[in-house]
Design a protein around this motif. Structure first.
Motif: not given
Length: 568
Positions: A127-136, A157-158, A406-409, A422-425
């Motif tokens: 779940a954390a990974m998808t949030v970061f990936s979506s933020g990217i 972004v909004l 939005v926050l992870t972006a 992305l590869q780091l995540v």
């Protein structure tokens, strides 16, 4: 970049169509299975294109072009050894477990094979990974709208978050899948002219090779470092990616590649939505054929951009620098579209970029809402509720996932190439998970205690390695590492990512074996359908060759080998 009326019309038609699909499908979202898995009714060819397009978001289109500019033809390794072999593996070996077990998510499969704690740990990290990936993806969209329309990054972004929220909230996974198929054709239509015009500007492949030879020499590399994929992998100092052949083959070709394609629910979810076991197994193989050709659409523009930036002449194109003095590789595609495309064609190219963002964002959010609802909310927060309640929670999770994205972006702003982040995540989440899956599926002695201990240890190893290392261009300790001290410096962020993944996979693999050997395994009768040696292999005899996994797999691997040899 000046957009004309025709460009705005094309963009507006796309957004109307996207939202229209969501509205049209809303009436079909009667159950949670409809919302999360499309009722398992998607044809193989649609699932195959969606399987490909779920990975073909803004992260890949913008990130791979940026990597093409930063690393040259070495970026093709993300496709020809970093994707295709793993896609064949998941179709031939792993889909029978996923589809046959009727699991609704990858974490749910882990529960069936191991135990609840293993599933819970993976659900949280995924779940954390998808949030970061979506933020990217959101960060990429913010850059795009800023370049196109001059909008403020925060406002961009909004706006993008609202559009994705609307059509997933209405149509669920089915809406995302059909939009992904549309996006695939838009990417092809929008990027073929860009590659043609760019190559024409630099004098074809021969002219590009000559320009990049000069670029490589000025950077201290051999002349072919930007145009030959394998010949300069003998030493990290000999190629722009800063990695040797073992780090590449092990870190990318094995750990990150198989870790992503075989365990990431974002892509597996598309195959699980297919209308039969045979269709589910063919889904990754169908996707592999166009996947192997995408370097020519998304990497070549980056190579052209860096050649024009570092060499005088041509049409005057140049990538801008960031505040820290490094080139802003993420702007490669938006600026090249504005540079080469006339009105109308510019609208088509920008629509393709918009579609890639929507696909990447939607893919991550649909995966997030499924895992949150089934593997966290239903498992630990509210058991035994009605199906209608879980359908409601899925829609609420969509809202929450986008808000977190939005926050992870903003974390992505530290990188000049979104693919590096992305590869780091993936190194933190998918690398140790692949070791768990590999042992769990092919060694029946693997225990739940071993799997859980291995995942925790592997993820911790990734954090420790990242915390003790930095890429050469890092300003200091922070999101790029070094926050535990500094014991090693890598030539690039990507080289650091590959070795982070290697450490995570190795530690997870060793710890899982060690703990499994001293803990009690489950009896064989409980593992039927979950372990390779205890599962009846599906047969597709009697089907035409193009519907059989064996011939399709051989054809895919053979074509990929030829491409590696051509650009060796």
């Amino acid at each position: 970049m000046q957009l004309q009326t025709i460009d705005y019309v094309i963009l507006a038609l796309y957004f109307v169509f996207v939202l229209g699909i969501g509205v049209a499908l809303r009436r079909q979202m009667r159950s949670s299975t409809d919302f999360f898995l499309s009722g398992r009714s998607i044809p193989a060819w649609v699932a195959g294109l969606a399987f490909l397009s779920a990975n073909l978001g803004a992260q890949e289109v913008i990130g791979m072009a940026a990597s093409g500019a930063k690393y040259g033809i070495s970026t093709s390794h993300f496709y020809w050894i970093g994707a295709i072999p793993a896609m064949v593996f998941v179709g031939v070996f792993m889909m029978p477990f996923y589809y046959g077990s009727r699991a609704r998510s990858v974490p749910e499969y882990l529960k069936l094979r191991f135990d609840e704690k293993t599933r819970g740990f993976n659900a949280i990290t995924f779940a954390a990974m998808t949030v970061f990936s979506s933020g990217i993806s959101m960060y990429a969209m913010g850059l795009l709208l800023g370049v196109l329309l001059g909008w403020d990054f925060n406002f961009s972004v909004l706006v993008s978050a609202f559009i994705v929220l609307a059509y997933i909230f209405l149509g669920g996974l089915t809406s995302a899948i059909y939009n992904e198929v549309l996006q695939f054709f838009l990417i092809v239509a929008g990027f073929v002219p860009l590659v043609y015009l760019g190559l024409k500007d630099v004098g074809g492949w021969g002219g590009l090779t000559e320009r990049l030879a000069v670029t490589a020499q000025s950077a201290g590399f051999a002349p072919g470092a930007y145009t030959q994929s394998w010949q300069h992998m003998g030493s990290p100092a000999a190629n722009p990616m800063g990695v040797e052949w073992f780090g590449l083959a092990m870190g990318l070709g094995f750990v990150l590649s198989f870790g992503y394609w075989t365990t990431d629910f974002l892509v597996v979810q598309r195959a699980m939505a297919a209308d039969s076991m045979s269709a589910a197994r063919r889904t990754p193989l169908i996707a592999a054929f166009p996947k192997m050709l995408f370097p020519f659409l998304v990497i070549l523009p980056g190579m052209i951009a860096i050649a024009l930036t570092t060499q005088a002449g041509g049409s005057g194109f140049a990538l801008p620098a960031k505040a820290d003095g490094t080139l802003n590789y993420d702007l490669t595609i938006p600026l090249m579209l504005g540079h080469y495309f006339p009105p109308g064609l510019l609208g088509l190219g920008l629509t393709a970029l918009m579609a890639s963002f929507m696909s990447g964002m939607a893919g991550n959010v649909t995966a997030f809402n499924t895992v949150w609802t089934y593997d966290i909310y239903q498992a630990y927060i509210k058991k035994g509720a009605s199906d209608g309640h879980y359908l409601w929670m899925g829609r609420m999770a969509t809202v929450g996932g986008i808000a977190l994205s939005v926050l992870t972006a903003y974390a992505t702003t530290a990188f000049n190439n979104i693919m590096d982040m992305l590869q780091l995540v993936f190194a933190f989440v998918n690398a140790p998970l692949f070791a768990t899956f590999l042992l769990g599926m092919f060694w029946r002695r693997t225990t739940g205690h071993g799997a859980f201990s291995g995942l925790v240890a592997g993820t911790s190893a990734a954090a420790i390695h990242h915390g003790l290392t930095l890429p050469a261009n890092a300003a200091g300790a922070g999101i790029k590492g070094g926050w535990l001290g500094l014991v090693n410096t890598y030539p690039s962020e990507m080289a650091q990512n590959f070795w982070t993944a290697i450490w995570a996979w190795t530690v997870c693999f060793v710890v899982t074996i060690a703990v499994s050997l001293v803990t009690k395994p489950r009896p064989d009768e409980e593992l039927r359908g979950l372990v390779y040696s205890l599962t009846e292999r599906p047969r597709d005899t009697g089907e035409p060759w193009y519907k059989r996994t064996g011939p399709l797999a051989v054809a895919v691997l053979g074509m990929t080998l030829v491409l590696n040899l051509i650009f060796f």
